[in-house]
Design an enzyme around this catalytic site. Structure first.
Site, mmCIF file in Angstrom:
data_model
loop_
_atom_site.group_PDB
_atom_site.id
_atom_site.type_symbol
_atom_site.label_atom_id
_atom_site.label_comp_id
_atom_site.label_asym_id
_atom_site.label_seq_id
_atom_site.Cartn_x
_atom_site.Cartn_y
_atom_site.Cartn_z
ATOM 1 N N GLU A 83 -56.582 -44.782 10.761
ATOM 2 C CA GLU A 83 -56.272 -43.399 11.106
ATOM 3 C C GLU A 83 -57.530 -42.536 11.045
ATOM 4 O OE1 GLU A 83 -51.787 -42.618 10.234
ATOM 5 O OE2 GLU A 83 -52.965 -42.108 8.480
ATOM 6 N N ASN A 138 -44.466 -41.430 9.044
ATOM 7 C CA ASN A 138 -44.888 -40.890 7.748
ATOM 8 C C ASN A 138 -44.496 -39.423 7.783
ATOM 9 O OD1 ASN A 138 -46.187 -39.891 5.503
ATOM 10 N ND2 ASN A 138 -48.267 -40.236 6.279
ATOM 11 N N TRP A 139 -43.450 -39.106 7.041
ATOM 12 C CA TRP A 139 -42.934 -37.728 7.096
ATOM 13 C C TRP A 139 -43.838 -36.718 6.399
ATOM 14 C CZ3 TRP A 139 -36.940 -38.355 5.907
ATOM 15 C CH2 TRP A 139 -36.328 -38.904 7.045
ATOM 16 N N LYS A 140 -44.728 -37.216 5.532
ATOM 17 C CA LYS A 140 -45.583 -36.326 4.724
ATOM 18 C C LYS A 140 -44.689 -35.375 3.916
ATOM 19 C CE LYS A 140 -49.215 -37.103 8.036
ATOM 20 N NZ LYS A 140 -50.421 -36.645 8.701
ATOM 21 N N GLY A 154 -52.967 -34.939 13.061
ATOM 22 C CA GLY A 154 -52.367 -33.621 13.134
ATOM 23 C C GLY A 154 -53.128 -32.646 14.014
ATOM 24 N N SER A 169 -52.126 -38.495 15.803
ATOM 25 C CA SER A 169 -51.598 -37.843 17.009
ATOM 26 C C SER A 169 -50.952 -38.820 18.000
ATOM 27 C CB SER A 169 -52.672 -36.998 17.695
ATOM 28 O OG SER A 169 -53.116 -35.970 16.815
ATOM 29 N N GLU A 212 -55.107 -37.954 3.489
ATOM 30 C CA GLU A 212 -54.658 -36.740 2.790
ATOM 31 C C GLU A 212 -54.647 -36.963 1.278
ATOM 32 O OE1 GLU A 212 -51.098 -36.221 5.148
ATOM 33 O OE2 GLU A 212 -52.383 -35.799 6.863
ATOM 34 N N HIS A 262 -54.103 -43.097 2.265
ATOM 35 C CA HIS A 262 -54.027 -42.087 3.329
ATOM 36 C C HIS A 262 -55.117 -41.040 3.108
ATOM 37 C CE1 HIS A 262 -52.613 -39.042 6.074
ATOM 38 N NE2 HIS A 262 -51.850 -39.964 6.634
ATOM 39 N N GLY A 270 -47.212 -39.411 12.184
ATOM 40 C CA GLY A 270 -46.870 -38.262 11.368
ATOM 41 C C GLY A 270 -45.884 -37.347 12.088
ATOM 42 N N GLY A 271 -46.410 -36.270 12.653
ATOM 43 C CA GLY A 271 -45.578 -35.234 13.278
ATOM 44 C C GLY A 271 -44.503 -35.753 14.220
HETATM 45 P P1 13P Z 1 -50.053 -37.253 13.042
HETATM 46 O O1 13P Z 1 -49.279 -38.294 13.812
HETATM 47 O O2 13P Z 1 -49.239 -36.031 12.730
HETATM 48 O O3 13P Z 1 -51.381 -36.980 13.626
HETATM 49 O O4 13P Z 1 -50.329 -37.913 11.575
HETATM 50 C C1 13P Z 1 -50.850 -39.183 11.521
HETATM 51 C C2 13P Z 1 -50.767 -39.642 10.120
HETATM 52 O O5 13P Z 1 -51.489 -39.166 9.270
HETATM 53 C C3 13P Z 1 -49.776 -40.658 9.776
HETATM 54 O O6 13P Z 1 -49.974 -41.168 8.505
#
Ligand code: 13P
Length: 247
Positions: free
Chosen positions: A166, A9-11, A172, A212, A96, A94, A233-234
């Site tokens: 999640e 997930n590139w966000k 993050g 993470s 966010e 999600h 994510g990251g």
């Molecule tokens: P991180 O892997 O950066 O913690 O993000 C997880 C996430 O929210 C994937 O949707």
């Protein structure tokens, strides 16, 4: 058998140019992987990412959409628009989107129903805050999110849905849930699906862990019986995502 899924997930990262270049660079590294490989990308990156992924085993998904078919919804994109690019996977729920953009359970249910009606492959996210975990209310909270999201969803549709657990406190932050914590919640989600639907549906539905995930912790997390892959994510913005795919 449930096919493993390594989903990025590139966000709000990567321009269309950067995203396409990244896909081309990582494609040979993940070619022939046993797991399904997916990157959910910002809407504007989709066409370039789809083009870059042509002829590879990489799939492209959308991070967001609006559940109405069309109309006066300035700034939003519809499932038809996404489908037209060849994309099948779409994210919803999600944390966010819930926390920053105020998406409520009812809206997430509408998104899931719309994605299923459009024959898309939904990835439904759920997760608790640190406050909820510390109060000992995690399982009740997750059960509430899942029950609400699955309102009006049939067993066959649940089988086509991917659930991503999640924990918000692990997103993050570099603070991963322990494998025990991740397995406990993913196992409870599978039991809940068995209770709400049937054992076959629970056995078929894929459940991912996110928060993470990195090349170091991926293998242990994915070795848990009820964790069928990751939503990352990251670490999905780096070529070392290859290691997560292979884990
Ligand atoms: P991180 O892997 O950066 O913690 O993000 C997880 C996430 O929210 C994937 O949707």
């Amino acid at each position: 058998m449930r096919r493993r899924l390594a989903a990025g997930n590139w966000k709000m990262n990567m321009t269309p140019t950067q995203g396409a270049a990244f896909i081309k660079e990582i494609a040979p590294l993940v070619a022939g992987a046993e797991a399904e490989v997916l990157f959910c990308v910002p809407a504007i990156d989709i066409p370039a990412a789809v083009e870059a992924a042509k002829g590879t085993n990489i799939e492209i998904g959308a991070e967001n959409f609006y559940y109405e078919a069309k109309g006066a919804y300035t700034g939003e994109i519809s499932l038809d628009m996404i489908k037209d690019t060849g994309v099948e996977y779409v994210l919803m729920g999600h944390s966010e989107r819930r926390q920053i953009f105020g998406e409520c359970d009812e809206m997430i249910n509408k998104k899931l129903l719309a994605a299923l009606a459009a024959q898309m492959k939904p990835i439904l996210c759920c997760g608790e805050s640190l406050e909820i975990r510390e109060a000992g209310d995690t399982l009740t909270w997750i059960e509430g999110q899942i029950r609400s999201a699955f309102t009006g969803v049939t067993a066959d549709e649940v089988k086509k849905t991917v659930i991503a657990y999640e924990p918000i406190w692990a997103i993050g932050t570099g603070k991963t849930a322990t494998t025990g914590q991740a397995q406990e919640v993913c196992g409870m989600i599978r039991e809940l699906v068995a209770k709400l639907y049937d054992a076959g549906t629970a056995e078929a539905v894929r459940i991912l862990y996110g928060g993470s995930v990195n090349p170091e912790n991926a293998a242990e997390l994915f070795a848990q019986p009820d964790i069928d892959g990751g939503l990352v994510g990251g670490a999905s913005l780096k070529l070392t995502f290859e290691k997560i795919v292979k884990a």
